[in-house]
Design an enzyme around this catalytic site. Sequence first.
Site, PDB file in Angstrom:
ATOM      1  N   THR A 121      32.637 -30.303  17.437  1.00 55.77           N
ATOM      2  CA  THR A 121      32.727 -32.132  16.987  1.00 55.77           C
ATOM      3  C   THR A 121      34.304 -31.900  16.611  1.00 55.77           C
ATOM      4  O   THR A 121      35.069 -31.503  15.286  1.00 55.77           O
ATOM      5  CB  THR A 121      32.393 -33.518  15.811  1.00 55.77           C
ATOM      6  N   ASP A 122      34.864 -33.293  16.429  1.00 54.84           N
ATOM      7  CA  ASP A 122      36.658 -33.060  15.959  1.00 54.84           C
ATOM      8  C   ASP A 122      36.341 -33.824  14.939  1.00 54.84           C
ATOM      9  O   ASP A 122      37.299 -33.289  14.181  1.00 54.84           O
ATOM     10  CB  ASP A 122      37.431 -34.012  17.013  1.00 54.84           C
ATOM     11  N   GLU A 123      34.635 -33.826  14.326  1.00 53.58           N
ATOM     12  CA  GLU A 123      35.313 -34.621  12.897  1.00 53.58           C
ATOM     13  C   GLU A 123      35.730 -33.838  11.766  1.00 53.58           C
ATOM     14  O   GLU A 123      35.559 -33.854  10.804  1.00 53.58           O
ATOM     15  CB  GLU A 123      33.538 -35.163  12.889  1.00 53.58           C
ATOM     16  N   TYR A 148      27.040 -35.662   7.605  1.00 57.06           N
ATOM     17  CA  TYR A 148      26.975 -35.437   8.982  1.00 57.06           C
ATOM     18  C   TYR A 148      28.376 -34.201   9.975  1.00 57.06           C
ATOM     19  O   TYR A 148      28.099 -32.862   9.877  1.00 57.06           O
ATOM     20  CB  TYR A 148      27.146 -36.012   9.970  1.00 57.06           C
ATOM     21  N   LYS A 152      28.383 -29.744  10.513  1.00 55.16           N
ATOM     22  CA  LYS A 152      29.178 -29.122  11.303  1.00 55.16           C
ATOM     23  C   LYS A 152      30.028 -28.193  11.683  1.00 55.16           C
ATOM     24  O   LYS A 152      30.338 -27.144  11.942  1.00 55.16           O
ATOM     25  CB  LYS A 152      29.774 -30.589  11.982  1.00 55.16           C
TER      26      LYS A 152
HETATM   27  P1  NAD Z   1      22.430 -37.101  20.367  1.00 56.93           P
HETATM   28  O1  NAD Z   1      21.844 -36.874  18.634  1.00 56.93           O
HETATM   29  O2  NAD Z   1      21.640 -37.897  21.311  1.00 56.93           O
HETATM   30  O3  NAD Z   1      20.811 -35.669  20.978  1.00 56.93           O
HETATM   31  C1  NAD Z   1      20.584 -34.378  19.324  1.00 56.93           C
HETATM   32  C2  NAD Z   1      19.327 -33.670  20.503  1.00 56.93           C
HETATM   33  O4  NAD Z   1      18.977 -32.765  19.561  1.00 56.93           O
HETATM   34  C3  NAD Z   1      18.312 -34.412  20.334  1.00 56.93           C
HETATM   35  O5  NAD Z   1      17.375 -34.689  21.533  1.00 56.93           O
HETATM   36  C4  NAD Z   1      17.129 -34.281  19.810  1.00 56.93           C
HETATM   37  O6  NAD Z   1      15.512 -34.258  19.687  1.00 56.93           O
HETATM   38  C5  NAD Z   1      17.499 -32.666  19.035  1.00 56.93           C
HETATM   39  N1  NAD Z   1      17.371 -32.231  18.205  1.00 56.93           N
HETATM   40  C6  NAD Z   1      17.255 -32.884  17.222  1.00 56.93           C
HETATM   41  N2  NAD Z   1      17.150 -31.754  16.186  1.00 56.93           N
HETATM   42  C7  NAD Z   1      16.683 -30.546  16.664  1.00 56.93           C
HETATM   43  C8  NAD Z   1      15.346 -29.307  15.795  1.00 56.93           C
HETATM   44  N3  NAD Z   1      15.871 -29.534  14.671  1.00 56.93           N
HETATM   45  N4  NAD Z   1      14.777 -28.799  16.932  1.00 56.93           N
HETATM   46  C9  NAD Z   1      15.369 -28.961  18.571  1.00 56.93           C
HETATM   47  N5  NAD Z   1      16.108 -30.004  18.913  1.00 56.93           N
HETATM   48  C10 NAD Z   1      16.704 -30.870  18.221  1.00 56.93           C
HETATM   49  O7  NAD Z   1      23.461 -35.865  19.976  1.00 56.93           O
HETATM   50  P2  NAD Z   1      25.215 -35.833  21.062  1.00 56.93           P
HETATM   51  O8  NAD Z   1      25.356 -36.898  20.842  1.00 56.93           O
HETATM   52  O9  NAD Z   1      24.359 -35.366  22.073  1.00 56.93           O
HETATM   53  O10 NAD Z   1      25.239 -34.691  20.721  1.00 56.93           O
HETATM   54  C11 NAD Z   1      24.965 -33.139  20.997  1.00 56.93           C
HETATM   55  C12 NAD Z   1      26.180 -33.043  20.518  1.00 56.93           C
HETATM   56  O11 NAD Z   1      27.727 -32.730  20.729  1.00 56.93           O
HETATM   57  C13 NAD Z   1      25.696 -32.264  18.697  1.00 56.93           C
HETATM   58  O12 NAD Z   1      25.845 -30.618  18.536  1.00 56.93           O
HETATM   59  C14 NAD Z   1      26.942 -32.981  18.342  1.00 56.93           C
HETATM   60  O13 NAD Z   1      27.656 -32.658  17.038  1.00 56.93           O
HETATM   61  C15 NAD Z   1      28.267 -32.873  19.368  1.00 56.93           C
HETATM   62  N6  NAD Z   1      29.090 -33.571  19.240  1.00 56.93           N
HETATM   63  C16 NAD Z   1      28.748 -34.742  19.874  1.00 56.93           C
HETATM   64  C17 NAD Z   1      29.901 -35.946  19.942  1.00 56.93           C
HETATM   65  C18 NAD Z   1      28.744 -37.440  20.616  1.00 56.93           C
HETATM   66  O14 NAD Z   1      30.225 -38.071  20.437  1.00 56.93           O
HETATM   67  N7  NAD Z   1      28.087 -37.855  20.727  1.00 56.93           N
HETATM   68  C19 NAD Z   1      31.432 -35.797  20.404  1.00 56.93           C
HETATM   69  C20 NAD Z   1      31.475 -33.899  19.915  1.00 56.93           C
HETATM   70  C21 NAD Z   1      30.755 -33.535  19.531  1.00 56.93           C
HETATM   71  O1  TDX Z   2      27.555 -50.799  15.621  1.00 54.03           O
HETATM   72  C1  TDX Z   2      28.530 -50.234  15.298  1.00 54.03           C
HETATM   73  N1  TDX Z   2      30.064 -51.087  14.809  1.00 54.03           N
HETATM   74  C2  TDX Z   2      30.929 -50.213  15.161  1.00 54.03           C
HETATM   75  O2  TDX Z   2      32.692 -50.578  14.568  1.00 54.03           O
HETATM   76  C3  TDX Z   2      28.659 -49.071  15.165  1.00 54.03           C
HETATM   77  C4  TDX Z   2      27.255 -47.937  15.556  1.00 54.03           C
HETATM   78  C5  TDX Z   2      30.369 -48.202  15.256  1.00 54.03           C
HETATM   79  N2  TDX Z   2      30.680 -49.163  14.271  1.00 54.03           N
HETATM   80  C6  TDX Z   2      32.640 -47.567  14.667  1.00 54.03           C
HETATM   81  C7  TDX Z   2      32.058 -46.685  13.876  1.00 54.03           C
HETATM   82  C8  TDX Z   2      33.154 -45.909  14.152  1.00 54.03           C
HETATM   83  O3  TDX Z   2      34.398 -46.099  14.127  1.00 54.03           O
HETATM   84  O4  TDX Z   2      32.648 -46.861  15.800  1.00 54.03           O
HETATM   85  C9  TDX Z   2      32.856 -45.830  15.936  1.00 54.03           C
HETATM   86  C10 TDX Z   2      32.136 -44.494  16.255  1.00 54.03           C
HETATM   87  O5  TDX Z   2      30.897 -44.653  15.833  1.00 54.03           O
HETATM   88  P1  TDX Z   2      29.676 -43.862  16.101  1.00 54.03           P
HETATM   89  O6  TDX Z   2      29.605 -44.331  17.582  1.00 54.03           O
HETATM   90  O7  TDX Z   2      28.478 -44.102  15.211  1.00 54.03           O
HETATM   91  O8  TDX Z   2      30.514 -42.239  16.136  1.00 54.03           O
HETATM   92  P2  TDX Z   2      31.454 -41.544  15.161  1.00 54.03           P
HETATM   93  O9  TDX Z   2      31.247 -42.143  13.742  1.00 54.03           O
HETATM   94  O10 TDX Z   2      32.908 -41.662  15.796  1.00 54.03           O
HETATM   95  O11 TDX Z   2      31.398 -39.885  15.716  1.00 54.03           O
HETATM   96  C11 TDX Z   2      30.804 -40.083  17.170  1.00 54.03           C
HETATM   97  O12 TDX Z   2      31.146 -39.437  17.854  1.00 54.03           O
HETATM   98  C12 TDX Z   2      32.127 -37.457  16.162  1.00 54.03           C
HETATM   99  C13 TDX Z   2      29.466 -39.578  17.708  1.00 54.03           C
HETATM  100  O13 TDX Z   2      28.444 -39.705  16.983  1.00 54.03           O
HETATM  101  C14 TDX Z   2      29.486 -37.678  16.787  1.00 54.03           C
HETATM  102  O14 TDX Z   2      28.599 -37.064  16.993  1.00 54.03           O
HETATM  103  C15 TDX Z   2      30.130 -37.107  17.241  1.00 54.03           C
HETATM  104  O15 TDX Z   2      30.314 -35.684  16.888  1.00 54.03           O
END
Ligand code: NAD
Ligand code: TDX
Length: 332
Positions: A121-123, A148, A152
């Site tokens: 992630t960019d975080e 988190y 990462k």
């Molecule tokens: P998510 O929470 O929707 O899915 C995570 C999945 O991993 C789930 O299916 C869960 O059951 C599985 N999991 C969790 N712990 C586990 C374990 N110990 N063993 C096996 N499986 C396990 O997450 P996401 O949003 O799909 O993110 C996927 C990846 O992408 C993560 O590595 C996250 O850091 C990265 N990422 C997410 C975002 C975003 O915006 N959501 C952005 C950049 C990077």
């Molecule tokens: O109800 C809400 N209201 C609100 O204002 C929620 C759930 C979030 N927020 C804000 C917090 C953040 O500034 O919205 C923004 C986005 O929040 P999230 O969806 O929780 O995402 P963020 O914390 O930015 O992280 C996401 O992007 C990077 C993913 O969850 C991470 O897994 C990924 O690495």
Amino acid sequence: MARLLVTGGAGFIGSNFVHHVIKNTDYQVTVLDKLTYAGNRASLSALPEDRVRFVRGDVVDSALVGELVGASDAVVHFAAESHNDNSLQDPKPFIHTNLIGTFTLLEAVRAKGARFHHVSTDEVYGDLPLDDPARFSEDTPYNPSSPYSSTKAGSDLLVRAWTRSFGIAATISNCSNNYGPYQHVEKFIPRQITNVLYGIRPKLYGDGRNVRDWIHADDHSSAVLAILERGRVGETYLIGADGEKDNKSLIELILTLMGEPANAYDQVADRAGHDLRYAIDPTKLREELGWRPRYGDFTRGLSATIDWYRQHEEWWAPSKAATEAFYSRLGQ
Ligand code: NAD
Ligand code: TDX
């Protein structure tokens, strides 16, 4: 690279990736997923059973991981605890999965020799000021803010060390915020859409000036596949689609697209340590691998996502009540 092991393939981005791979390649896919609260087997239904095998298990289970890695040509590692708000309440599962899980996979890859792609992630870079055009690049120093993002960041550094010290064939990608189908209702966009569908007012943290850089999950998938197939081993690639939006404008856009007054939301308690702004410079990915996003029009992609949640209540409704109960305990 015919046999892919996809960890976390029942989660949001992992399942979008499996759909993308089945549609665009002839690879065989094995999904390894623990099915935590965030995993949903239904996200993989309707995929051909002769090409997608599902294994329920934990990425810290070294015997299982060793066996599955040994039977794969490449591993794409999505499995993680992914939600910042959860990490602020209970960091322990983040240490378990994001750090020990990645370590376990790296040891299996070291022993068996598969190609490894780590999804991050960019975080890991921390945040940027609001009033500054700077964006993250591959050279930005690591400076994570939350439990988190620090786990990462730690997992990325493990991958770098195993690449340098043990010569594993790994790449890393750091992507910005994803949206699209199959995203858990705890996350910003699906939470607000499903709130409106249930007649609950959307919830904005703090003043909503925080900026996120949005990309469709299918564009993230095409970028990961390009890096897996054509990226240089040992390299990191940033993935982003020039999608910066502040949270307040985005909540107003969701309300407007759903036919509600743009101001029909509540301002709630801010997130502790809330990162101000994320923004990705994707030049390396575009120039080296020729990657381009296909979801250029954010409003169109968001409208399609709203339609998906309207049409798939059976997919998200079982998680909605527990998610809102969690947030209401936090005053959010
Ligand atoms: P998510 O929470 O929707 O899915 C995570 C999945 O991993 C789930 O299916 C869960 O059951 C599985 N999991 C969790 N712990 C586990 C374990 N110990 N063993 C096996 N499986 C396990 O997450 P996401 O949003 O799909 O993110 C996927 C990846 O992408 C993560 O590595 C996250 O850091 C990265 N990422 C997410 C975002 C975003 O915006 N959501 C952005 C950049 C990077
Ligand atoms: O109800 C809400 N209201 C609100 O204002 C929620 C759930 C979030 N927020 C804000 C917090 C953040 O500034 O919205 C923004 C986005 O929040 P999230 O969806 O929780 O995402 P963020 O914390 O930015 O992280 C996401 O992007 C990077 C993913 O969850 C991470 O897994 C990924 O690495």
